[in-house]
Design a protein around this motif. Structure first.
Motif, PDB file in Angstrom:
ATOM      1  N   UNK A   1       0.833  -1.207   0.000  1.00 15.12           N
ATOM      2  CA  UNK A   1       0.000   0.000   0.000  1.00 15.12           C
ATOM      3  C   UNK A   1       0.867   1.257   0.000  1.00 15.12           C
ATOM      4  N   UNK A   2       1.896   1.244   0.816  1.00 13.50           N
ATOM      5  CA  UNK A   2       2.773   2.414   0.881  1.00 13.50           C
ATOM      6  C   UNK A   2       3.445   2.654  -0.467  1.00 13.50           C
ATOM      7  N   UNK A   3       3.898   1.564  -1.080  1.00 11.59           N
ATOM      8  CA  UNK A   3       4.566   1.694  -2.375  1.00 11.59           C
ATOM      9  C   UNK A   3       3.622   2.277  -3.414  1.00 11.59           C
ATOM     10  N   UNK A   4       2.402   1.772  -3.419  1.00 14.83           N
ATOM     11  CA  UNK A   4       1.394   2.242  -4.364  1.00 14.83           C
ATOM     12  C   UNK A   4       1.110   3.733  -4.160  1.00 14.83           C
ATOM     13  N   UNK A   5       1.132   4.130  -2.905  1.00 21.20           N
ATOM     14  CA  UNK A   5       0.848   5.534  -2.589  1.00 21.20           C
ATOM     15  C   UNK A   5       2.074   6.431  -2.797  1.00 21.20           C
ATOM     16  N   UNK A   6       3.162   5.846  -3.276  1.00 28.75           N
ATOM     17  CA  UNK A   6       4.377   6.643  -3.471  1.00 28.75           C
ATOM     18  C   UNK A   6       5.004   7.075  -2.168  1.00 28.75           C
ATOM     19  N   UNK A   7       4.695   6.380  -1.101  1.00 35.43           N
ATOM     20  CA  UNK A   7       5.219   6.734   0.221  1.00 35.43           C
ATOM     21  C   UNK A   7       6.316   5.744   0.629  1.00 35.43           C
ATOM     22  N   UNK A   8       6.720   5.796   1.851  1.00 36.05           N
ATOM     23  CA  UNK A   8       7.776   4.904   2.339  1.00 36.05           C
ATOM     24  C   UNK A   8       7.592   4.653   3.825  1.00 36.05           C
ATOM     25  N   UNK A   9       8.214   3.607   4.314  1.00 32.41           N
ATOM     26  CA  UNK A   9       8.082   3.219   5.722  1.00 32.41           C
ATOM     27  C   UNK A   9       9.457   3.053   6.373  1.00 32.41           C
ATOM     28  N   UNK A  10       9.500   3.295   7.667  1.00 36.93           N
ATOM     29  CA  UNK A  10      10.719   3.064   8.446  1.00 36.93           C
ATOM     30  C   UNK A  10      10.759   1.646   8.983  1.00 36.93           C
ATOM     31  N   UNK A  11      11.840   1.321   9.657  1.00 34.70           N
ATOM     32  CA  UNK A  11      11.992  -0.046  10.161  1.00 34.70           C
ATOM     33  C   UNK A  11      13.008  -0.080  11.292  1.00 34.70           C
ATOM     34  N   UNK A  12      12.980  -1.179  12.050  1.00 32.17           N
ATOM     35  CA  UNK A  12      13.998  -1.430  13.070  1.00 32.17           C
ATOM     36  C   UNK A  12      14.644  -2.781  12.772  1.00 32.17           C
ATOM     37  N   UNK A  13      15.976  -2.813  12.836  1.00 35.96           N
ATOM     38  CA  UNK A  13      16.737  -4.032  12.552  1.00 35.96           C
ATOM     39  C   UNK A  13      17.414  -4.502  13.840  1.00 35.96           C
ATOM     40  N   UNK A  14      17.412  -5.798  14.058  1.00 32.40           N
ATOM     41  CA  UNK A  14      18.157  -6.352  15.193  1.00 32.40           C
ATOM     42  C   UNK A  14      19.270  -7.244  14.651  1.00 32.40           C
ATOM     43  N   UNK A  15      20.458  -7.091  15.194  1.00 29.61           N
ATOM     44  CA  UNK A  15      21.585  -7.920  14.783  1.00 29.61           C
ATOM     45  C   UNK A  15      22.140  -8.617  16.026  1.00 29.61           C
ATOM     46  N   UNK A  16      22.342  -9.918  15.920  1.00 28.54           N
ATOM     47  CA  UNK A  16      22.810 -10.712  17.045  1.00 28.54           C
ATOM     48  C   UNK A  16      24.097 -11.444  16.652  1.00 28.54           C
ATOM     49  N   UNK A  17      25.091 -11.363  17.505  1.00 29.91           N
ATOM     50  CA  UNK A  17      26.342 -12.092  17.263  1.00 29.91           C
ATOM     51  C   UNK A  17      26.538 -13.098  18.387  1.00 29.91           C
ATOM     52  N   UNK A  18      26.563 -14.359  18.040  1.00 33.16           N
ATOM     53  CA  UNK A  18      26.768 -15.408  19.037  1.00 33.16           C
ATOM     54  C   UNK A  18      28.168 -15.990  18.904  1.00 33.16           C
ATOM     55  N   UNK A  19      28.695 -16.446  20.019  1.00 37.48           N
ATOM     56  CA  UNK A  19      30.018 -17.067  19.996  1.00 37.48           C
ATOM     57  C   UNK A  19      31.169 -16.084  20.071  1.00 37.48           C
ATOM     58  N   UNK A  20      30.841 -14.838  20.412  1.00 41.09           N
ATOM     59  CA  UNK A  20      31.899 -13.817  20.510  1.00 41.09           C
ATOM     60  C   UNK A  20      32.698 -14.052  21.785  1.00 41.09           C
ATOM     61  N   UNK A  21      34.009 -14.108  21.720  1.00 40.00           N
ATOM     62  CA  UNK A  21      34.805 -14.312  22.929  1.00 40.00           C
ATOM     63  C   UNK A  21      34.685 -13.128  23.874  1.00 40.00           C
ATOM     64  N   UNK A  22      34.872 -13.335  25.160  1.00 39.85           N
ATOM     65  CA  UNK A  22      34.885 -12.204  26.086  1.00 39.85           C
ATOM     66  C   UNK A  22      36.163 -11.392  25.887  1.00 39.85           C
ATOM     67  N   UNK A  23      36.101 -10.149  26.324  1.00 33.80           N
ATOM     68  CA  UNK A  23      37.314  -9.327  26.311  1.00 33.80           C
ATOM     69  C   UNK A  23      37.427  -8.373  25.143  1.00 33.80           C
TER      70      UNK A  23
END
Lengths: 368, 368, 368, 368
Positions: free
Chosen positions: D195-217
């Motif tokens: 709908x937004x695209x059709x109306x020539x509009x745009x939308x915001x967003x939130x992204x989550x990024x997760x890193x597993x296995x990262x060493x401490x320090x």
């Protein structure tokens, strides 16, 4: 490296003027867990300290260093190590005359043109007093390098008079006031420098610094080459006008056959070089051989003979530098040169192990 | 400066190996609005280009540079300028022999010890081919400096044979294949180098680079001194073993009276130096005088005489370098030296105006 | 930026632990000729000083700053400015319990894992005491920016309770112990924080910092964007867990039409924005509008309620943090946030004028 | 980090404009001996590639990456890795209208004010096209981190509509065009974005990024904290206005008891956290827990609705952005966010092992 900070990972920031209340530095990036106290630093400062013979400035500074941070219960903590030395013997009135006039050959004019204001007392920030903090930081760098790396310096020429390589004895450098490895040369220099001092003149010198036990692989081509960083480190010492590595300028007069250091294998699998014209560095990377560098120190421009100059109002004048100065600033540049070698090597050791943690610590080639 | 990036504000990052598909660089931090096209860069590359006389490597590279970004409608935009040169004449098979063996005096062994893997073809990353991008970036640096700054280089010694200062003629540097400012010396060198080439040997050289019209105030004490950064820049050029500024090593043999450059006032309020032993730099800051630097290039270790060496399996062997090489790599180091001078000065110009926007552009002292 | 140094051209290096003899910093790259004395710095430190109300730690520190270098006859000289504050009220015995145990939510464990050794007294290097030097350096940064740039901060939420935008009055921030711009909210917070303190608990907060009068053009795309550097500067303050610019996270819920700040021309040729959802930054470059940033501070983990934890010997335990702590560390983060804004802007001002000396100082579009 | 280079030891320099001949980057400081080919990089580029659904720009770019240096016989050599992607589908005429006008909410005006000249075609340097090189470099960073570190991203909100944490399924992110981990949310978004695209509009967003296995320090206090560097990395992505770590802004509403992550010991001697409100970082140093970060992307300002603006001649006008644009730029920001996480972690891994080579690779506390 920029402004008042040296190094990328082992970083030293110095501050302070010759006649301000104190000078100091912050050593950042030091690995944790290294035993460290003032007693590890003070002996190196004592070697550089002024007023120890008639051949260095008569300014009396105890140069007692204090550690203000970064060490806990005798061990480095990995946080910044702040060092501080109070200035105690400042006779700023000696410098009244040069407040307005620019000493020929000195940084007075350039600081004035660049900054508009300058602390003229004793040279302010451009004073060789700043090098005390290099020596202090260099003592910490030596601990980072470990006891396997031996860094020693010597004065190899004064006023154009060179030591004899055949007479070289490292132990001799502790026995004369010149860090001279050749007893005969030291005797000649003593007479010569006394005469120069009496005449209100000054002499130049060449210093050689040798680092043994340096692992191969140190150096970050193309623009962080070990020899390039050493060149900057030595050229940045007050009054230095030239730097060379290994054979140096003399290499330009050799043929390719003469200059190349041939290699053989030791029984234990180590590479053995048949000569060290390269001064321990090839392609900007250490070979494992001793690193050998030399730098030339000009005669100080703070002399008693009147020189033609100008003042800050654009008037022509003459300058005589009274104050208390070294007739041969090259002498005290020996411990400073050692310190700069240590600072560059410690920084590169950290950079090297960041990128190449699996590189060998000695120049051994596994037979397979 | 670190790894493959040179400079703090005017930053050049180079990449590429001698026998890879291409070499290139990214020039970052260039001021916007400067007219720039390939035609501004190509002439400098042509001066450095191999295969132009029998005294440089016979590798034939057009070295045509392309600008891939950072220029719009003929003007720099302030965004990164990417330059690219395709490698066209690679004969990698010439190098099969040195894939396993380390050439004495070359970076082969140290790259192997540091990185474990290396592109041996033509020296890979350690090849002087990388310097083409320095020259290209240097052409942009010259535009940043403006037409008031003139940077010129010359070969002043080959194989220990020096030019005569009295015979110096800059125009002569364009008339012989050695960038030699002394016609008589060029004639002597021609015979000498032909003989060395025929014998499969090589010769060293000394290059002098002079920058005129440099404003005073460039240089960032204490660890970003102009002479220190120049020393690093020159020492980092392939095969360089020594650097000096102004009087250089000879200063160490002078007295303080001889060495200090006295000053008078010009009628227009400019400071006039009566000599330039300092080479245009005092306290790490430019004086406004011409900046004069020299560096020593060793004879290339890629020679036809067999030398004792070792291989990657720890076996003793001999090496003869066939390939196509310069009998005197110092010749093509002349445009490279000029480029490094330009890169250092452009970077310091930006650094200086960041901190001292009100500093004077010439060494004038207002009478007040 | 790396380790303990902030900034590229206007560089601040801090050192010192909470319970060491002193804390300090070195401000490098400061332009010369700026009037500066302790009196310019002390008022900002006094705003951050602990012990001023019952809502901040009861540690009593005079926090008297001394300038040890870089200023001569009342003017900055362009050389490094060293600042020092002595620690006077350390009760290290309060911390004996946490020498061995790791406080949940604190840096104790991570310092231990990273460095192996740590100065546990008062948090050592990880203590918010370090921020005193940020505030001191920030006072110098304000002088570099000049009086045309106004930087102010306020607490806009405590424990989830937000101020009313309609009630906003900057003058109010000086009248309550919370830097709160809304008198009604301040009254609510007072009751709430008193209760939390009594319960041995703590509250989080949100701080807003606004910079007015910032010239357009500050910011160095792509990896030195102004908003990116601000994000790092704020996230690096102790206990901060979120940062936003302008509309921030709320922007993610708007449509493109709502979010774009439309533009008109003022009669004097200046661009006038009809809104400031961007928070004064577009494409990483300042627009000339006020720069608006917010950051979230977590509730301190130094609380009196016992929490499950572990000790350095791998044993499970409980921790109660006695010592003297702020029940809402967000309060004293207000002057710290202002200081970080000043440090980032001063650094970018210098970087901007290095590359773009001809850029306009205000957002004016010449009609032509 | 400055201008167009990211990182200290693992350094990425990008170049190129949206409608120039190519874009590229140089990855410097990469450890040697890592297997690498284009096939390791291309899959990540393919995830970011435009034209894959009706919800991203219809520009068709193959985005085929070439490695031009730094890899020899399939292994990284420790020398700079140059990557290049040719631009193939540029319709520059689409942008004629915005050559003279500044799009509200876009970088057009600020580039014009800062630089005076700008490549307006497709946003030039400020285009999100630059992020392709971040993704490419990020693929190399992942190899440096090793297979033990898993970095994944997801879209967690679009236009203010959030995913359900309970419904989270990483596998789902590959099954819808939004990288959405919640199938129900993805279905809602599809209708809404259409709908937004059709109306020539745009939308915001939130992204989550997760890193597993990262060493401490990992992390270099005080000004190189891991969370601070992540904040800069994410905030520097095009259109990002907010960044948070772990609990983020919500932490400001919690009490100290709620917020502190309590600890227990696992039988194998590892520290086990009972929660992860800290997002895996304490005191700027990684704990060994998963690193969790979120960033908010504003709705693109390139919309079809006419907005009031000004032109470069200071005249008021209206702007409609035709061209080809993403109705929700947040979608393609997911692989970019993952890449920035990888770049920051790789850089910090190298920095950490330089200073603390003996630090443990996992959060284990030896019982002694």
């Amino acid at each position: 490296m920029s402004h008042n900070t040296h190094g990328h990972l082992f970083r030293v920031t110095t501050w302070g003027e010759s006649h301000g209340p104190a000078i100091g530095c912050v050593v950042d990036g030091c690995p944790p867990g290294i035993p460290l106290s003032e007693a590890d630093i003070q002996p190196f400062l004592d070697r550089r300290r002024p007023g120890q013979s008639r051949f260095t400035t008569q300014r009396q500074e105890a140069d007692l260093v204090r550690i203000l941070s970064g060490v806990f219960e005798g061990l480095t903590t990995g946080t910044p190590i702040a060092l501080l030395i109070e200035n105690t013997d400042q006779r700023s009135k000696d410098y009244a005359e040069i407040a307005e006039r620019f000493r020929p050959g000195h940084a007075d004019l350039t600081y004035h043109l660049k900054y508009g204001v300058r602390d003229h007392r004793g040279g302010g920030r451009s004073s060789a007093r700043e090098t005390a903090m290099r020596v202090a930081a260099g003592a910490i760098a030596r601990k980072v390098l470990g006891s396997g790396v031996i860094i020693r310096g010597a004065l190899v020429a004064m006023g154009g008079d060179w030591v004899s390589r055949e007479a070289w004895d490292w132990a001799e450098t502790d026995r004369n006031p010149f860090f001279c490895p050749d007893a005969a040369a030291a005797a000649r220099w003593e007479a010569r420098l006394a005469a120069a001092r009496k005449a209100g003149s000054s002499l130049g010198a060449v210093i050689e610094v040798v680092a043994e036990g340096v692992p191969p692989g140190l150096g970050a081509p193309i623009y962080g080459k070990l020899d390039a960083d050493l060149a900057a480190a030595f050229m940045g010492i007050n009054a230095v006008k030239g730097v060379e590595i290994g054979e140096g300028f003399a290499a330009a007069g050799l043929s390719g056959e003469e200059n190349a250091d041939e290699m053989r294998m030791d029984p234990d699998g180590r590479v053995r070089f048949l000569s060290n014209r390269a001064g321990g560095i090839l392609g900007g990377i250490s070979t494992g051989q001793p690193i050998v560098a030399r730098f030339a120190v000009k005669p100080t421009s703070s002399i008693l003979s009147p020189r033609r100059s100008v003042d800050r109002h654009g008037q022509e004048t003459e300058v005589v530098t009274k104050g208390r100065h070294d007739p041969c600033v090259g002498i005290r540049a020996v411990p400073v040169g050692e310190a700069m070698m240590a600072l560059v090597l410690a920084d590169h050791l950290l950079r090297h192990r960041a990128q190449c943690p699996d590189a060998p610590a000695i120049a051994r080639l596994p037979r397979n």
